[in-house]
Design an enzyme around this catalytic site. Sequence first.
Site, short mmCIF file in Angstrom:
data_model
loop_
_atom_site.label_atom_id
_atom_site.label_comp_id
_atom_site.label_asym_id
_atom_site.label_seq_id
_atom_site.Cartn_x
_atom_site.Cartn_y
_atom_site.Cartn_z
N GLY A 109 0.81 -1.22 0.00
CA GLY A 109 0.00 0.00 0.00
C GLY A 109 0.84 1.27 0.00
O GLY A 109 0.36 2.33 -0.43
N GLU A 112 1.75 1.84 -3.54
CA GLU A 112 0.50 2.24 -4.20
C GLU A 112 0.14 3.69 -3.86
O GLU A 112 -0.36 4.42 -4.71
CB GLU A 112 -0.62 1.27 -3.79
N GLU A 132 2.63 -8.34 -1.83
CA GLU A 132 1.35 -8.96 -1.45
C GLU A 132 1.26 -10.45 -1.75
O GLU A 132 0.70 -11.21 -0.95
CB GLU A 132 0.19 -8.23 -2.15
N1 CO8 Z 1 1.61 -4.13 8.85
C1 CO8 Z 1 1.66 -4.20 10.21
N2 CO8 Z 1 2.79 -3.99 10.91
C2 CO8 Z 1 3.92 -3.75 10.22
C3 CO8 Z 1 3.95 -3.69 8.83
C4 CO8 Z 1 2.72 -3.89 8.13
N3 CO8 Z 1 2.62 -3.80 6.80
N4 CO8 Z 1 5.21 -3.44 8.43
C5 CO8 Z 1 5.94 -3.36 9.54
N5 CO8 Z 1 5.18 -3.54 10.63
C6 CO8 Z 1 5.59 -3.53 12.04
C7 CO8 Z 1 6.30 -4.81 12.41
O1 CO8 Z 1 5.37 -5.83 12.69
C8 CO8 Z 1 7.09 -4.36 13.63
O2 CO8 Z 1 6.22 -4.31 14.73
P1 CO8 Z 1 6.73 -4.82 16.19
O3 CO8 Z 1 7.86 -3.89 16.52
O4 CO8 Z 1 5.53 -4.64 17.04
O5 CO8 Z 1 7.18 -6.22 15.98
C9 CO8 Z 1 7.47 -2.93 13.28
O6 CO8 Z 1 6.56 -2.52 12.24
C10 CO8 Z 1 8.87 -2.79 12.74
O7 CO8 Z 1 9.03 -3.70 11.67
P2 CO8 Z 1 10.21 -4.78 11.60
O8 CO8 Z 1 10.68 -5.15 12.95
O9 CO8 Z 1 9.75 -5.90 10.71
O10 CO8 Z 1 11.35 -3.91 10.88
P3 CO8 Z 1 12.50 -4.44 9.90
O11 CO8 Z 1 13.40 -3.30 9.67
O12 CO8 Z 1 13.08 -5.70 10.41
O13 CO8 Z 1 11.74 -4.80 8.53
C11 CO8 Z 1 10.21 -4.40 6.71
C12 CO8 Z 1 11.12 -3.79 7.79
C13 CO8 Z 1 11.07 -5.13 5.67
C14 CO8 Z 1 9.47 -3.27 6.05
C15 CO8 Z 1 9.23 -5.41 7.37
O14 CO8 Z 1 8.61 -4.79 8.48
C16 CO8 Z 1 8.17 -5.91 6.46
O15 CO8 Z 1 8.42 -6.77 5.63
N6 CO8 Z 1 6.94 -5.35 6.58
C17 CO8 Z 1 5.81 -5.77 5.80
C18 CO8 Z 1 5.90 -5.24 4.40
C19 CO8 Z 1 4.75 -5.74 3.58
O16 CO8 Z 1 4.64 -6.93 3.30
N7 CO8 Z 1 3.89 -4.83 3.14
C20 CO8 Z 1 2.74 -5.15 2.35
C21 CO8 Z 1 1.56 -5.33 3.21
S1 CO8 Z 1 0.14 -5.87 2.29
C22 CO8 Z 1 -0.40 -4.48 1.52
O17 CO8 Z 1 0.14 -3.42 1.65
C23 CO8 Z 1 -1.59 -4.64 0.68
C24 CO8 Z 1 -2.12 -3.28 0.26
C25 CO8 Z 1 -3.47 -3.36 -0.24
C26 CO8 Z 1 -4.33 -4.28 0.53
C27 CO8 Z 1 -5.37 -3.58 1.23
C28 CO8 Z 1 -6.55 -3.42 0.36
C29 CO8 Z 1 -7.23 -2.17 0.72
#
Ligand code: CO8
Length: 258
Positions: A109, A112, A132
């Site tokens: 997102g 996007e 995704e």
């Molecule tokens: N959602 C929820 N929490 C998140 C997300 C997310 N997308 N990204 C990061 N966080 C949180 C982590 O869970 C973590 O929380 P906590 O400290 O409580 O454990 C905190 O943020 C810090 O993240 P990391 O510890 O993972 O940090 P890193 O530096 O190790 O990694 C990354 C950073 C690579 C960005 C990693 O956090 C990651 O891979 N995040 C997810 C990325 C992802 O897959 N995004 C796509 C999500 S799906 C989407 O966007 C679909 C859009 C349209 C669908 C909706 C339709 C309307």
Amino acid sequence: MFETINYEVKDQIGILTITREKALNAINGQVVADLDKVLEEIKADKDLRGLVITGAGRSFVAGADISAMQPMTEEEGFNWGANSSVVFRKIELLDIPVIAAVNGFALGGGCELAMCCDYIVASEKAKFGQPEAGLGITPGFGGTQRLPRKIGVSKAKELIFSARIIGAQEAYELGLADKVVAPEELMDKVMELMESFKKNAPLAVAYCKHAIDEGYQLDIDGGVRVENKWFGKCFSTEDQKEGMKAFLEKRPAEFKKK
Ligand code: CO8
């Protein structure tokens, strides 16, 4: 005041920062609601000449909130995508230039959201991607539609099928990011661009935006008709009279957005 975003205006440029730093600015329902509300404020501000969207901390937006989406039913998933897409589309339809200042992760997102903006300036630290498919979903905030329009169908498919995360330079080479700058220069470069837009007639800039965006979806004949419409409309503005008069009088124009 908003719970998940900060909004301020500097020299007629709005700066919208997503501030859900603890989740790397992941978009949940509250972020969408706050965006919707601030966009109404932005639309009503007739003095505004541009909007910058950025993220607080080390992330632009790391996607939609995965913990909020994990338990959703089919109907809830559909509604989440459809309702949020309406808000994203409002960004695209604004009458002012919108620049994404991508400071860090622009994933799912977040990528996007950046693609709804007119121009993407990326920090060298930015990361882009549509991860995704690795989560069992398609992009849902327009990624399957805007990414192919920006970089071509097969390149978009490769990125979306593989869920590959790319750096700023590759995003630039693909035509996803429009400019790559040093992290400490990001906001200065974005503001410089805004200044270069601001010196021109605001209504003409708005009409150019609409002509490009409407025409881009059409064949060339339809596109030329769209341009004819917006070109003609310029001649109903005071700024067109002033812009051309100023040229003939060899002086700078004073535009009034009228
Ligand atoms: N959602 C929820 N929490 C998140 C997300 C997310 N997308 N990204 C990061 N966080 C949180 C982590 O869970 C973590 O929380 P906590 O400290 O409580 O454990 C905190 O943020 C810090 O993240 P990391 O510890 O993972 O940090 P890193 O530096 O190790 O990694 C990354 C950073 C690579 C960005 C990693 O956090 C990651 O891979 N995040 C997810 C990325 C992802 O897959 N995004 C796509 C999500 S799906 C989407 O966007 C679909 C859009 C349209 C669908 C909706 C339709 C309307």
